[in-house]
Design an enzyme around this catalytic site. Structure first.
Site, mmCIF file in Angstrom:
data_model
loop_
_atom_site.group_PDB
_atom_site.id
_atom_site.type_symbol
_atom_site.label_atom_id
_atom_site.label_comp_id
_atom_site.label_asym_id
_atom_site.label_seq_id
_atom_site.Cartn_x
_atom_site.Cartn_y
_atom_site.Cartn_z
ATOM 1 N N ASP A 16 -2.056 43.860 -35.885
ATOM 2 C CA ASP A 16 -1.883 43.086 -37.373
ATOM 3 C C ASP A 16 -0.385 42.972 -37.226
ATOM 4 O OD1 ASP A 16 -3.584 45.277 -37.872
ATOM 5 O OD2 ASP A 16 -3.901 43.726 -39.169
ATOM 6 N N GLU A 271 -6.428 42.283 -31.206
ATOM 7 C CA GLU A 271 -6.117 40.857 -30.937
ATOM 8 C C GLU A 271 -5.044 40.810 -30.537
ATOM 9 O OE1 GLU A 271 -5.291 37.382 -34.360
ATOM 10 O OE2 GLU A 271 -6.965 38.425 -35.242
#
Length: 375
Positions: A16, A271
């Site tokens: 994040d 991610e």
């Protein structure tokens, strides 16, 4: 110059905050934005950015104001553009400050990356808020022109392509790693705790190829140390038969990108490293962030369906990725994967070129903000 506030709550330590830090830097560097980045766990950020203080309430790094996001949020003036990263829920008093502005800010929920088909239908949709006059918009990263694309700085591809043998040798020396041996396979290991890892380490140790695995701090290093049964600190090397394991320190993002370029195969997670592995155009294996009810496997399958559409050795890639995520034996799957390495490398280059056509996420995001402001 527009003022941007980016709000980030750290969930998996690096993914994040890694995305938000790249986003903030690119907005400032390439679009002249005045960016303030709010982070709830600064120690995680400091591991990605060594010049950051994990204790400072506010600090300026690379032209970006980094602020601690405390439980009791201060009363501050709302920015022109507000990015709520990954549905992190803004503080109530900040939303009130947004409502008090003469001109409503562009409020955007930057969502998690997914290849699922429904993303295209939700990208850029408004979400009117019940208790005020503000509107929030969904913005989805993705792999098609009907999504926001992926984070990619200007010049990234050119820098990657210029990273030749001389630069690679200098890079390994800068990490204190041994020189590459003839025929050696170099692998990056960045993963969450993974039940398949001991079997993979055993396969590397007992296999026919010489393997050096570069192990990141955290779960990967802990599991590797357990398997060897020896201490494993940054800069140390453990060896067993055909396998050498090199323990990495925490690396700043630009150095991590070069590590992806220098390795032959990259095991990545979450991610941020997942996206950077795709721009590296090297063979890679992805472990999504594990979720309850195995919803992460839905994301895995959705990406594989899109990624392998025109891939010649599709089954070898699919089996290896599935095995790494708990669906099959990793030793056999790895053998098939590495046997098809040359074809997979060609596919990775084709895939990176295809992604280029979607445009980069920050450019697409800035263009969308201009559209909102014209409404």
């Amino acid at each position: 110059m527009r003022r941007w506030d980016i709000f980030c709550k750290v969930v998996d330590n690096f993914g994040d905050v890694g995305v938000c830090w790249r986003l903030a830097r690119q907005l400032a560097d390439e679009h002249g934005a005045d960016v303030r980045l709010w982070i709830d766990r600064l120690p995680s950020f400091a591991r990605l950015c060594p010049t950051a203080s994990p204790d400072a309430e506010a600090q300026r790094i690379e032209g970006i104001e980094i602020c601690r996001w405390p439980v009791e949020f201060p009363n501050v003036e709302a920015a022109d553009v507000v990015i709520e990263a990954f549905a992190c829920q803004l503080p109530e008093n900040y939303i009130a400050a947004m409502s008090r502005r003469g001109e409503a800010p562009a409020w955007i929920n930057l969502e998690y990356l997914s290849a699922e088909s429904w993303v295209e239908g939700c990208h850029r949709l408004p979400s009117p808020q019940m208790n005020n006059s503000l509107a929030k918009y969904f913005f989805f990263p993705g792999f098609t022109r009907r999504t926001g694309g992926l984070l990619r700085e200007r010049g990234l591809s050119a820098a990657r392509d210029a990273f030749g043998e001389t630069a690679e040798g200098d890079f390994w020396r800068s990490l204190g790693a041994p020189a590459r041996r003839e025929g050696e396979l170099r692998v990056l290991l960045f993963c969450y705790e993974n039940a398949a890892l001991p079997e993979l380490l055993r396969r590397w140790a007992e296999g026919p190829e010489t393997v050096t695995v570069f192990v990141t701090p955290g779960a990967a290093a802990d599991q590797t140390a357990d398997w060897f049964g020896e201490p494993f600190s940054a800069g140390s090397i453990l060896r067993k038969s055909m396998l050498s394991a090199f323990s990495l320190p925490y690396l700043p993002q630009p150095i991590f990108d070069r590590l992806l370029w220098a390795c032959d195969v990259n095991f990545v997670r979450g991610e941020d490293s997942f996206v950077r592995a795709q721009w590296a155009d090297r063979p890679f294996v992805w472990q999504p962030y594990p979720q309850s009810e195995e919803t992460h496997l839905v994301k895995l399958d959705a990406f594989l369906s899109r990624y392998l559409e025109s891939c010649e050795p599709a089954e070898a890639v699919r089996q290896c990725w599935n095995a790494w995520n708990g669906r099959g034996g990793i030793a056999t799957a790895w053998t098939d994967f590495i046997a098809n390495r040359a074809a997979i490398e060609r596919h990775c280059k084709d895939w990176a070129n295809l992604l280029d056509q979607t445009g980069d996420l920050v450019h697409n995001l800035v263009s969308f903000v201009l559209e909102i402001e014209d409404l």
